[in-house]
Design a protein around this motif. Structure first.
Motif, PDB file in Angstrom:
ATOM      1  N   GLU A  71       0.840  -1.190   0.000  1.00 42.97           N
ATOM      2  CA  GLU A  71       0.000   0.000   0.000  1.00 42.97           C
ATOM      3  C   GLU A  71       0.876   1.241   0.000  1.00 42.97           C
ATOM      4  O   GLU A  71       1.889   1.305   0.695  1.00 42.97           O
ATOM      5  CB  GLU A  71      -0.897   0.036   1.237  1.00 42.97           C
ATOM      6  N   LEU A  72       0.454   2.230  -0.769  1.00 43.81           N
ATOM      7  CA  LEU A  72       1.148   3.504  -0.740  1.00 43.81           C
ATOM      8  C   LEU A  72       0.605   4.321   0.417  1.00 43.81           C
ATOM      9  O   LEU A  72      -0.608   4.347   0.646  1.00 43.81           O
ATOM     10  CB  LEU A  72       0.936   4.260  -2.054  1.00 43.81           C
ATOM     11  N   PRO A  73       1.471   4.984   1.152  1.00 44.13           N
ATOM     12  CA  PRO A  73       0.979   5.794   2.271  1.00 44.13           C
ATOM     13  C   PRO A  73       0.108   6.934   1.761  1.00 44.13           C
ATOM     14  O   PRO A  73       0.430   7.590   0.767  1.00 44.13           O
ATOM     15  CB  PRO A  73       2.241   6.320   2.942  1.00 44.13           C
ATOM     16  N   GLN A  74      -1.014   7.141   2.426  1.00 45.44           N
ATOM     17  CA  GLN A  74      -1.930   8.215   2.061  1.00 45.44           C
ATOM     18  C   GLN A  74      -1.545   9.472   2.820  1.00 45.44           C
ATOM     19  O   GLN A  74      -1.249   9.415   4.009  1.00 45.44           O
ATOM     20  CB  GLN A  74      -3.372   7.815   2.405  1.00 45.44           C
ATOM     21  N   PRO A  75      -1.567  10.609   2.139  1.00 46.46           N
ATOM     22  CA  PRO A  75      -1.220  11.852   2.844  1.00 46.46           C
ATOM     23  C   PRO A  75      -2.269  12.195   3.895  1.00 46.46           C
ATOM     24  O   PRO A  75      -3.452  11.882   3.746  1.00 46.46           O
ATOM     25  CB  PRO A  75      -1.185  12.896   1.739  1.00 46.46           C
ATOM     26  N   GLU A  76      -1.801  12.794   4.945  1.00 45.74           N
ATOM     27  CA  GLU A  76      -2.708  13.237   6.003  1.00 45.74           C
ATOM     28  C   GLU A  76      -3.545  14.424   5.491  1.00 45.74           C
ATOM     29  O   GLU A  76      -3.007  15.314   4.830  1.00 45.74           O
ATOM     30  CB  GLU A  76      -1.902  13.686   7.227  1.00 45.74           C
ATOM     31  N   PRO A  77      -4.833  14.420   5.761  1.00 45.59           N
ATOM     32  CA  PRO A  77      -5.634  15.590   5.346  1.00 45.59           C
ATOM     33  C   PRO A  77      -5.224  16.816   6.148  1.00 45.59           C
ATOM     34  O   PRO A  77      -4.973  16.728   7.355  1.00 45.59           O
ATOM     35  CB  PRO A  77      -7.076  15.167   5.645  1.00 45.59           C
TER      36      PRO A  77
END
Length: 82
Positions: A71-77
């Protein structure tokens, strides 16, 4: 669990290659073929004992089929503070 230092080093190389190849577009079937070739080369070269190669295969396959490893890390909103 791998405990032999050489086998651990091979495991790290394999899993790093898995992630790199995944990011370049290869998928599980391709990575499994890569692993099979890598393990065959280890058997042929007698670099480590056969039982250690078997343990390496088990751990590598476990890594390969765990979807969280790719999984690619998702940016923090971002939240606006006023």
């Amino acid at each position: 669990m791998l405990q032999d230092h050489l086998t651990i080093r091979f495991y790290q190389k394999i899993t790093d290659a898995f992630v790199e190849m995944w990011n370049r577009g290869y998928r599980a079937d391709d990575l499994r073929l890569y692993l099979d070739g890598y393990l065959a080369a280890l058997h042929h070269s007698s670099a480590v004992e056969p039982y250690l190669i078997h343990q390496l295969e088990e751990e590598s396959v476990r890594f390969l089929y765990d979807p969280y490893n790719f999984e690619l890390p998702q940016p923090e909103p971002e939240t606006d503070y006023y």
